[in-house]
Design a protein around this motif. Sequence first.
Motif, PDB file in Angstrom:
ATOM      1  N   LEU A  28       9.431  -5.464  -5.481  1.00 24.65           N
ATOM      2  CA  LEU A  28       8.064  -5.740  -5.901  1.00 24.65           C
ATOM      3  C   LEU A  28       7.935  -5.526  -7.398  1.00 24.65           C
ATOM      4  O   LEU A  28       8.906  -5.180  -8.083  1.00 24.65           O
ATOM      5  CB  LEU A  28       7.093  -4.827  -5.147  1.00 24.65           C
ATOM      6  N   THR A  29       6.745  -5.711  -7.936  1.00 31.54           N
ATOM      7  CA  THR A  29       6.523  -5.464  -9.355  1.00 31.54           C
ATOM      8  C   THR A  29       5.166  -4.801  -9.537  1.00 31.54           C
ATOM      9  O   THR A  29       4.537  -4.355  -8.566  1.00 31.54           O
ATOM     10  CB  THR A  29       6.640  -6.769 -10.169  1.00 31.54           C
ATOM     11  N   ALA A  85       6.867   4.611 -11.985  1.00 31.36           N
ATOM     12  CA  ALA A  85       6.120   3.750 -11.067  1.00 31.36           C
ATOM     13  C   ALA A  85       6.779   2.378 -10.937  1.00 31.36           C
ATOM     14  O   ALA A  85       6.951   1.857  -9.827  1.00 31.36           O
ATOM     15  CB  ALA A  85       4.680   3.596 -11.542  1.00 31.36           C
ATOM     16  N   HIS A  86       7.172   1.794 -12.068  1.00 35.11           N
ATOM     17  CA  HIS A  86       7.787   0.467 -12.058  1.00 35.11           C
ATOM     18  C   HIS A  86       9.140   0.501 -11.355  1.00 35.11           C
ATOM     19  O   HIS A  86       9.490  -0.427 -10.611  1.00 35.11           O
ATOM     20  CB  HIS A  86       7.933  -0.046 -13.496  1.00 35.11           C
ATOM     21  N   ASN A  87       9.902   1.566 -11.556  1.00 30.16           N
ATOM     22  CA  ASN A  87      11.205   1.687 -10.890  1.00 30.16           C
ATOM     23  C   ASN A  87      11.046   1.690  -9.370  1.00 30.16           C
ATOM     24  O   ASN A  87      11.847   1.076  -8.652  1.00 30.16           O
ATOM     25  CB  ASN A  87      11.920   2.959 -11.346  1.00 30.16           C
ATOM     26  N   CYS A  95       0.833  -1.205   0.000  1.00 29.36           N
ATOM     27  CA  CYS A  95       0.000   0.000   0.000  1.00 29.36           C
ATOM     28  C   CYS A  95       0.867   1.254   0.000  1.00 29.36           C
ATOM     29  O   CYS A  95       0.605   2.216  -0.743  1.00 29.36           O
ATOM     30  CB  CYS A  95      -0.923   0.001   1.210  1.00 29.36           C
ATOM     31  N   ASP A  96       1.900   1.256   0.839  1.00 28.79           N
ATOM     32  CA  ASP A  96       2.808   2.406   0.914  1.00 28.79           C
ATOM     33  C   ASP A  96       3.568   2.595  -0.396  1.00 28.79           C
ATOM     34  O   ASP A  96       3.766   3.729  -0.858  1.00 28.79           O
ATOM     35  CB  ASP A  96       3.797   2.216   2.062  1.00 28.79           C
ATOM     36  N   VAL A  97       3.992   1.479  -0.998  1.00 28.58           N
ATOM     37  CA  VAL A  97       4.752   1.573  -2.252  1.00 28.58           C
ATOM     38  C   VAL A  97       3.853   2.048  -3.388  1.00 28.58           C
ATOM     39  O   VAL A  97       4.297   2.784  -4.280  1.00 28.58           O
ATOM     40  CB  VAL A  97       5.417   0.222  -2.582  1.00 28.58           C
ATOM     41  N   ALA A  98       2.576   1.680  -3.383  1.00 31.13           N
ATOM     42  CA  ALA A  98       1.653   2.168  -4.406  1.00 31.13           C
ATOM     43  C   ALA A  98       1.553   3.688  -4.360  1.00 31.13           C
ATOM     44  O   ALA A  98       1.561   4.356  -5.405  1.00 31.13           O
ATOM     45  CB  ALA A  98       0.280   1.533  -4.219  1.00 31.13           C
TER      46      ALA A  98
END
Length: 247
Positions: A159-160, A150-152, A123-126
Motif C-alpha cells: 500500500l502507500t 508509517a510509510h514503511n 484500516c488495520d494498516v493505518a
Amino acid sequence: MVAKTKEDFNGLKEIGEICGAIREELVHCTKPGMTTKELDEMAREMFEKAGAQSAPKGEYNFPGYTCISINEEVAHGVPKNKRTIQEGDIVNIDVSGSKNGYFADTGISFVVGKGEIILQKICDVAKEAFDAGLKKAKPGAKKSALGKAAHNVAKQHGLTVIKNLTGHGIGRSIHEEPKHIFNYFDRWDDEILKDGVVIAFEPMISTFEEEVFQSEDGWTLLTNESFVAQYEHTIILTKEGPIITTL
C-alpha cells in the motif's frame, strides 16, 4: 504548543478525553441506514454536555461539528441529511474540539458491517502505521522519523500513503507549529522534536493514489479511485514516553 505546566497537561488531557469519547460513541452508533447528519447531531449534543466546542465549526465555520467521510471521501466530509451510510462502506470520523483554550484532534476509519477485505486491511494498516510512528515520537528524535516509519509499514503491505495531507502541531489552536508531520520520509525534514511538544499524528493509508483533491463543495477531500483509511491521535511528547490524550 509545548506543554510545560500541570495546567497544560490537565487541559490537554481533558479535551482529549472529550474528543476521544465523541469519536468512540459515533463509531459505536454508526449503522447502515443512518445519515451522517444524524451522527453529527450526536456529536453536537456531546460537545455541549461537556462544555466544549467543535474546532472545525468554531475555527473555520465548517458546516458540521465533526468531519464524516465515506468511501471516496478521504477527509473533511460534510455531514448531510441525504448522505446515508450503507453496509460495507468505509467511514472516517474525525473529531476535533477545544475547551478552556486547549485543543485535541482524533480520527479513525472503519468498515460498517461486512465489506471488502481490502477496506478492513487498510484500516488495520493505518493503526499499524500509527503504532510504528509512535515508537519514534520522542524528544530529540527527527520529526521525519514518524513519517518514515508509517510509510514503511504501508509499503510492507503493498500500500502507500496520502502525501498532501499531514499531521500537525496542536494545543493552543487546532493547527500550529510544527506545521506538518509527513506520512512519508523527507530527508530535508530534519526538525528535532522537543520535550512537551504536542502533535496530531495521522497516517493515511491508500490503496494506490498518493494525493487527494478538493470537491466542488469547497471542503471534502477526495480520491479518484483509491480507498483511504486514517488513524489519528493527539500526542504529548515527553522524556518518559508519549502521552496519547485522545484514547
